[in-house]
Design a protein around this motif. Sequence first.
Motif, short mmCIF file in Angstrom:
data_model
loop_
_atom_site.label_atom_id
_atom_site.label_comp_id
_atom_site.label_asym_id
_atom_site.label_seq_id
_atom_site.Cartn_x
_atom_site.Cartn_y
_atom_site.Cartn_z
N THR A 156 0.87 -1.20 0.00
CA THR A 156 0.00 0.00 0.00
C THR A 156 0.90 1.24 0.00
O THR A 156 1.16 1.83 1.05
CB THR A 156 -0.90 0.01 1.26
OG1 THR A 156 -0.07 -0.20 2.42
CG2 THR A 156 -1.96 -1.07 1.23
N ASN B 110 1.46 7.64 0.25
CA ASN B 110 2.33 8.81 0.02
C ASN B 110 3.81 8.44 -0.07
O ASN B 110 4.65 9.31 -0.20
CB ASN B 110 2.11 9.85 1.13
CG ASN B 110 0.74 10.50 1.00
OD1 ASN B 110 0.28 10.81 -0.10
ND2 ASN B 110 0.06 10.70 2.13
N ASP C 161 6.54 4.61 3.67
CA ASP C 161 7.05 3.26 3.97
C ASP C 161 7.94 2.76 2.84
O ASP C 161 8.96 2.11 3.08
CB ASP C 161 5.89 2.27 4.16
CG ASP C 161 5.13 2.51 5.47
OD1 ASP C 161 5.78 2.76 6.50
OD2 ASP C 161 3.89 2.43 5.45
N ASP D 181 -0.07 0.35 -5.53
CA ASP D 181 -1.23 1.15 -5.10
C ASP D 181 -2.22 1.23 -6.26
O ASP D 181 -1.82 1.30 -7.41
CB ASP D 181 -0.83 2.56 -4.65
CG ASP D 181 -1.83 3.12 -3.64
OD1 ASP D 181 -1.47 3.24 -2.45
OD2 ASP D 181 -3.00 3.40 -4.02
N GLN E 52 -4.27 3.70 -6.66
CA GLN E 52 -4.51 5.11 -7.03
C GLN E 52 -3.28 5.69 -7.76
O GLN E 52 -2.17 5.64 -7.23
CB GLN E 52 -4.79 5.96 -5.80
CG GLN E 52 -6.07 5.57 -5.08
CD GLN E 52 -6.44 6.62 -4.03
OE1 GLN E 52 -6.75 7.75 -4.34
NE2 GLN E 52 -6.41 6.21 -2.76
N SER F 33 -3.63 -3.50 -8.03
CA SER F 33 -4.04 -3.95 -6.70
C SER F 33 -3.04 -4.96 -6.15
O SER F 33 -2.52 -5.80 -6.90
CB SER F 33 -5.42 -4.61 -6.79
OG SER F 33 -5.70 -5.26 -5.57
N HIS F 34 -2.83 -4.90 -4.84
CA HIS F 34 -1.94 -5.91 -4.23
C HIS F 34 -2.53 -7.31 -4.37
O HIS F 34 -1.82 -8.29 -4.22
CB HIS F 34 -1.62 -5.58 -2.77
CG HIS F 34 -2.78 -5.09 -1.96
ND1 HIS F 34 -2.71 -3.97 -1.18
CD2 HIS F 34 -4.03 -5.56 -1.81
CE1 HIS F 34 -3.87 -3.79 -0.57
NE2 HIS F 34 -4.68 -4.73 -0.94
N TYR G 5 -7.15 4.47 4.21
CA TYR G 5 -7.21 5.42 3.07
C TYR G 5 -5.93 6.22 2.97
O TYR G 5 -5.13 6.29 3.92
CB TYR G 5 -8.43 6.34 3.21
CG TYR G 5 -8.48 7.11 4.51
CD1 TYR G 5 -7.75 8.28 4.70
CD2 TYR G 5 -9.27 6.66 5.58
CE1 TYR G 5 -7.79 8.96 5.90
CE2 TYR G 5 -9.32 7.35 6.78
CZ TYR G 5 -8.57 8.51 6.92
OH TYR G 5 -8.59 9.19 8.11
C1 LIG Z 1 -2.90 4.22 4.65
S1 LIG Z 1 -2.49 4.40 2.95
C2 LIG Z 1 -0.82 3.84 2.89
C3 LIG Z 1 0.18 4.80 3.48
C4 LIG Z 1 1.59 4.56 3.01
N1 LIG Z 1 2.13 3.30 3.48
C5 LIG Z 1 2.53 5.70 3.36
O1 LIG Z 1 3.59 5.47 3.97
O2 LIG Z 1 2.20 6.83 3.00
C6 LIG Z 1 -3.39 3.08 2.17
C7 LIG Z 1 -3.19 3.02 0.65
O3 LIG Z 1 -3.71 1.77 0.20
C8 LIG Z 1 -4.16 1.96 -1.13
N2 LIG Z 1 -4.99 0.83 -1.54
C9 LIG Z 1 -6.33 0.61 -1.32
N3 LIG Z 1 -6.69 -0.56 -1.86
C10 LIG Z 1 -5.58 -1.11 -2.43
C11 LIG Z 1 -5.33 -2.31 -3.17
N4 LIG Z 1 -6.30 -3.20 -3.38
N5 LIG Z 1 -4.07 -2.52 -3.63
C12 LIG Z 1 -3.08 -1.62 -3.41
N6 LIG Z 1 -3.26 -0.46 -2.73
C13 LIG Z 1 -4.49 -0.21 -2.25
C14 LIG Z 1 -4.87 3.29 -1.05
O4 LIG Z 1 -5.00 3.85 -2.34
C15 LIG Z 1 -3.95 4.10 -0.12
O5 LIG Z 1 -3.05 4.88 -0.86
#
Ligand SMILES: C[S@@+](CC[C@H](N)C(=O)[O-])C[C@H]1O[C@@H](n2cnc3c(N)ncnc32)[C@H](O)[C@@H]1O
Length: 190
Positions: free
Chosen positions: A30, A33, A36, A54, A56, A82-83, A104
């Motif tokens: 995920t 931003n 990680d 990601d 998005q 998607s993961h 999110y």
């Molecule tokens: C809490 S944020 C992650 C924060 C990130 N690790 C950072 O250090 O900034 C969760 C992310 O998961 C992504 N996400 C949601 N569903 C997903 C999927 N099925 N596969 C990959 N990413 C996904 C969202 O778009 C979002 O950007």
Amino acid sequence: MKKDFMNAVEFSHHLIKKHLNKDSTLIDATAGNGKDTLFLAEIADQNTEILAFDIQKKAVEKTKELLEKNKLGDKVKVINDSHANLDAYLKEDQLSLVLFNLGYLPGGDKSIITKAESTLKAVEKSLYFLKKYGIIILVIYKGHQGGLKEQKALIDFVKKLDYKKYNVLKYEFINQSAAPPELIAIIRRA
Ligand SMILES: C[S@@+](CC[C@H](N)C(=O)[O-])C[C@H]1O[C@@H](n2cnc3c(N)ncnc32)[C@H](O)[C@@H]1O
């Protein structure tokens, strides 16, 4: 040095540093931003492959930007997918780390969240590709709509993992009024 206990994100980084296996593949499931992903790129050496996923475009761009700014753009493949499809990018027995930071995108659209079904699919596939002593870490948020449902589904799933093959850890603050994130870590021990 910080005197209080580590929060879930700090603890995830602590575990990653402790268990890092460099000749393998690390996944940020995920990217968001990119914080990680940047951490992984900073601690990994040139033999380590890093993939970041990601769904998005905005998150993919933000992650690439952050890596470029830190001159680490060439160490990570940032994938707009998607993961749940991570198997398409892997070979068997190749993974030593998969990190999920659920919920999110901070500063983004709060209606786009990780969902139990795709997260579980990604965890199952990660388990399949995980090397011995490889780890999967999930930082889980329960405070937003849908968060609790995802957390419950994940806990139900990991509780049933065979202890002879995996050790599963839960790290959680239990006396707070807000809903701080909790962490689940899985290590393949056999
Ligand atoms: C809490 S944020 C992650 C924060 C990130 N690790 C950072 O250090 O900034 C969760 C992310 O998961 C992504 N996400 C949601 N569903 C997903 C999927 N099925 N596969 C990959 N990413 C996904 C969202 O778009 C979002 O950007």
